[in-house]
Design a protein around this motif. Structure first.
Motif, PDB file in Angstrom:
ATOM      1  N   SER A  76      18.232 109.040  66.486  1.00 38.10           N
ATOM      2  CA  SER A  76      17.189 108.400  65.701  1.00 38.10           C
ATOM      3  C   SER A  76      16.090 109.427  65.506  1.00 38.10           C
ATOM      4  CB  SER A  76      16.638 107.163  66.428  1.00 38.10           C
ATOM      5  OG  SER A  76      15.531 106.624  65.733  1.00 38.10           O
ATOM      6  N   LEU A  77      15.639 109.574  64.261  1.00 37.41           N
ATOM      7  CA  LEU A  77      14.610 110.554  63.921  1.00 37.41           C
ATOM      8  C   LEU A  77      13.323 109.854  63.512  1.00 37.41           C
ATOM      9  CD1 LEU A  77      16.736 112.959  61.652  1.00 37.41           C
ATOM     10  CD2 LEU A  77      16.517 112.979  64.144  1.00 37.41           C
ATOM     11  N   ASP A  85      15.436 109.921  69.602  1.00 36.84           N
ATOM     12  CA  ASP A  85      16.422 109.425  70.556  1.00 36.84           C
ATOM     13  C   ASP A  85      17.775 110.054  70.290  1.00 36.84           C
ATOM     14  OD1 ASP A  85      15.440 107.284  72.487  1.00 36.84           O
ATOM     15  OD2 ASP A  85      14.587 106.561  70.603  1.00 36.84           O
ATOM     16  N   HIS A  86      18.520 110.233  71.366  1.00 39.85           N
ATOM     17  CA  HIS A  86      19.894 110.732  71.312  1.00 39.85           C
ATOM     18  C   HIS A  86      20.722 109.850  72.229  1.00 39.85           C
ATOM     19  CE1 HIS A  86      23.198 113.150  73.094  1.00 39.85           C
ATOM     20  NE2 HIS A  86      23.358 113.580  71.863  1.00 39.85           N
ATOM     21  N   ASP A  99      24.791 104.822  75.367  1.00 37.94           N
ATOM     22  CA  ASP A  99      24.197 105.251  76.637  1.00 37.94           C
ATOM     23  C   ASP A  99      23.315 106.465  76.393  1.00 37.94           C
ATOM     24  OD1 ASP A  99      26.269 107.609  77.925  1.00 37.94           O
ATOM     25  OD2 ASP A  99      27.196 106.178  76.558  1.00 37.94           O
ATOM     26  N   THR A 100      22.159 106.451  77.067  1.00 37.97           N
ATOM     27  CA  THR A 100      21.107 107.420  76.789  1.00 37.97           C
ATOM     28  C   THR A 100      20.378 107.787  78.076  1.00 37.97           C
ATOM     29  OG1 THR A 100      19.231 107.882  75.326  1.00 37.97           O
ATOM     30  CG2 THR A 100      19.358 105.659  76.260  1.00 37.97           C
ATOM     31  N   GLU A 101      19.351 108.615  77.933  1.00 36.03           N
ATOM     32  CA  GLU A 101      18.592 109.063  79.095  1.00 36.03           C
ATOM     33  C   GLU A 101      17.905 107.888  79.792  1.00 36.03           C
ATOM     34  OE1 GLU A 101      18.780 111.938  80.310  1.00 36.03           O
ATOM     35  OE2 GLU A 101      19.683 113.071  78.680  1.00 36.03           O
ATOM     36  N   ARG A 220      19.778 118.479  76.269  1.00 35.91           N
ATOM     37  CA  ARG A 220      19.457 117.167  76.815  1.00 35.91           C
ATOM     38  C   ARG A 220      18.126 116.700  76.247  1.00 35.91           C
ATOM     39  NH1 ARG A 220      19.296 115.550  83.289  1.00 35.91           N
ATOM     40  NH2 ARG A 220      18.852 113.320  82.960  1.00 35.91           N
ATOM     41  N   LEU A 221      18.109 115.487  75.720  1.00 36.74           N
ATOM     42  CA  LEU A 221      16.909 114.924  75.115  1.00 36.74           C
ATOM     43  C   LEU A 221      15.751 114.928  76.105  1.00 36.74           C
ATOM     44  CD1 LEU A 221      15.799 113.248  72.588  1.00 36.74           C
ATOM     45  CD2 LEU A 221      16.264 111.242  74.015  1.00 36.74           C
TER      46      LEU A 221
END
Length: 360
Positions: A76-77, A85-86, A99-101, A220-221
Motif C-alpha cells: 500500500s502506497l 505497508d508491505h 501477514d505483515t510486520e 524489511r518494512l
C-alpha cells in the motif's frame, strides 16, 4: 536450550533471538533444516465475494483473480508513491490471508476497514502464528510426513495443513536451499514446533532468519525502508508491484519513475568493520564525511561476518570508502554483487532524449 530474547528496542521484541548458538543455528539453516518462531508477526484475513477485486483496487499487485493457493507480495502506497505497508498475501479456501510486520498489523487493519465502503469484504485480525522453516533438508521424507505432504509445494504456492492453517513455499532461496512458512492456529504453534523437532528440525532464533534475509537482499518494512522509500529503490517492482494494472494510490509516481528509470536510492549489502562497535539501524551512511544514505538491518552472518542492508544514493560505486555508526567510526564497503543491474533507459526518458536530440 536457553532462549535468549530479541532486543526490546528492535523490530523483533518478544521473539526468541537465539538459543545460545546463533552462528551454529545459521549453519544448520544452510546445511540441514531449522524452524524459526515468528509468531510475533501480524496476520489478517479478508472474506467476502468482493475481497479480491477490492484489494486489487487499493494495492500495487495484480490480485483481482489470484488463483487458489497462490501467494504474492503486495504494497500500500501513499499519494506520493511512498511505501506505507508491505505484506505477504495468500489466497486459500475462500479467504485472503495477509501477514505483515508486528507493528503494522493494527494500522493496516484500520486502513483496510476504512476503505471497505459498500464492498462485500470483511477484514479481521487472525489468531495465527507464523513459523518459518529454512534449509536444504526440508524435502526429506521425515519432514514431509510431519507436514502431512507428499511433496513440497511450488514456489509462491500454499496448501492447507491438516488441523487448520497452511504451508507455503517462499521464493528466492539460494540454490539447494528451501524456505517454507507455516501459518497455524496460535494454540497449535508449540505442538507444531515439537512435531518438527521430532522430524529433525533444529529450533533457531530470528537472528538466523534475519541473517538469511539480509544475505538474500530482501528488505524489511520499517527497518530497511523509511518514510521516503519508493518501491523501485528496494527491488519491489515486479515482486510486489504490477506495472500493468488499473489505478491505485501512488500509481503516478510508480509509472513516472519506471519510465524515467531513475529512482533516487538503491538497496545494497554493506560489509562492516567487525573490530569496532556495531552501528545501528537508521545510522547515516557517509562518503567523504557527507551523508549518502541510511543503514537498515545490521546482523552478524556466519559466513559474511558483520553485514547490513543500506539505502544509499543511486550510482555510488562499489569501491567507494564508506563509514557509518556513531561519529562515522565504522568502515563499510558495498558488496559489488549486491548492486542493482545497470539501469536501462526508461521509455519516457528515451523519448525525451530523442526529442532533445532532434531539437539540436
Amino acid at each position: 536450550m536457553s532462549a535468549v530474547p530479541a532486543p526490546d528496542t528492535g523490530p523483533d521484541a518478544g521473539a526468541v533471538w537465539h538459543y545460545g548458538d546463533p552462528l551454529g543455528e545459521q549453519r544448520a539453516a544452510e546445511t540441514g533444516a531449522v524452524v524459526v518462531d515468528r509468531s510475533h508477526r501480524a496476520v489478517l484475513t479478508l472474506i467476502g465475494g468482493d475481497r479480491q477485486k477490492w484489494l486489487h483496487s487499493i494495492s500495487t499487485q495484480h490480485v483481482s483473480d489470484l488463483p487458489e493457493g497462490a501467494s504474492t507480495q503486495n504494497l500500500s502506497l501513499d499519494g506520493q508513491g511512498r511505501v506505507e505497508d508491505h505484506w505477504i498475501q495468500t489466497e486459500l479456501g475462500g479467504t485472503t490471508y495477509l501477514d505483515t510486520e508486528p507493528w503494522r498489523g493494527e494500522p493496516l487493519l484500520a486502513y483496510l476497514r476504512k476503505m471497505v465502503f459498500w464492498s462485500d469484504v470483511s477484514p479481521a485480525a487472525a489468531d495465527l502464528a507464523v513459523l518459518s522453516l529454512l534449509g536444504p533438508r526440508l524435502a526429506d521424507r521425515a519432514v514431509l510426513d510431519a507436514l502431512g505432504l507428499d511433496a513440497l509445494p511450488a514456489e509462491l504456492t500454499a496448501v492447507p495443513l491438516a488441523g487448520g492453517g497452511f504451508v507455503r513455499r517462499m521464493p528466492g532461496a539460494p540454490a539447494g536451499q528451501i524456505e517454507l512458512d507455516l501459518l497455524v492456529p496460535r494454540d497449535d504453534s508449540a505442538r507444531w514446533q515439537e512435531r518438527l523437532a521430532q522430524a529433525g528440525l533444529r529450533p533457531a532464533g530470528v537472528w538466523a532468519y534475519e541473517a538469511h534475509r539480509v544475505a538474500a537482499l530482501r528488505p524489511r518494512l520499517g527497518v530497511d525502508t523509511d518514510e521516503r522509500t519508493i518501491p523501485h529503490e528496494v527491488g519491489w517492482i515486479g515482486s510486489a508491484v504490477h506495472l500493468d494494472k488499473g489505478c491505485y494510490r501512488g500509481q503516478e509516481t510508480v509509472a513516472r519513475v519506471h519510465n524515467l528509470g531513475k529512482p533516487p536510492r538503491m538497496l545494497v549489502l554493506l560489509h562492516l568493520d567487525g573490530s569496532v562497535e556495531r552501528p545501528s539501524t537508521g545510522d547515516p551512511v557517509l562518503a567523504g564525511g557527507r551523508a549518502i544514505g541510511r543503514l537498515g538491518t545490521v546482523v552478524d552472518h556466519v559466513d559474511l561476518g558483520p553485514v547490513a542492508l543500506a539505502l544509499v544514493k543511486r550510482g555510488v560505486p562499489a569501491g567507494t570508502e564508506l563509514a557509518t555508526g556513531p561519529q562515522g567510526a565504522v568502515a563499510a564497503v558495498i558488496d559489488a554483487d549486491s548492486l542493482p543491474p545497470t539501469e536501462q533507459i526508461g521509455a519516457g526518458r528515451l523519448a525525451v532524449e530523442r526529442l532533445r536530440g532532434g531539437a539540436r
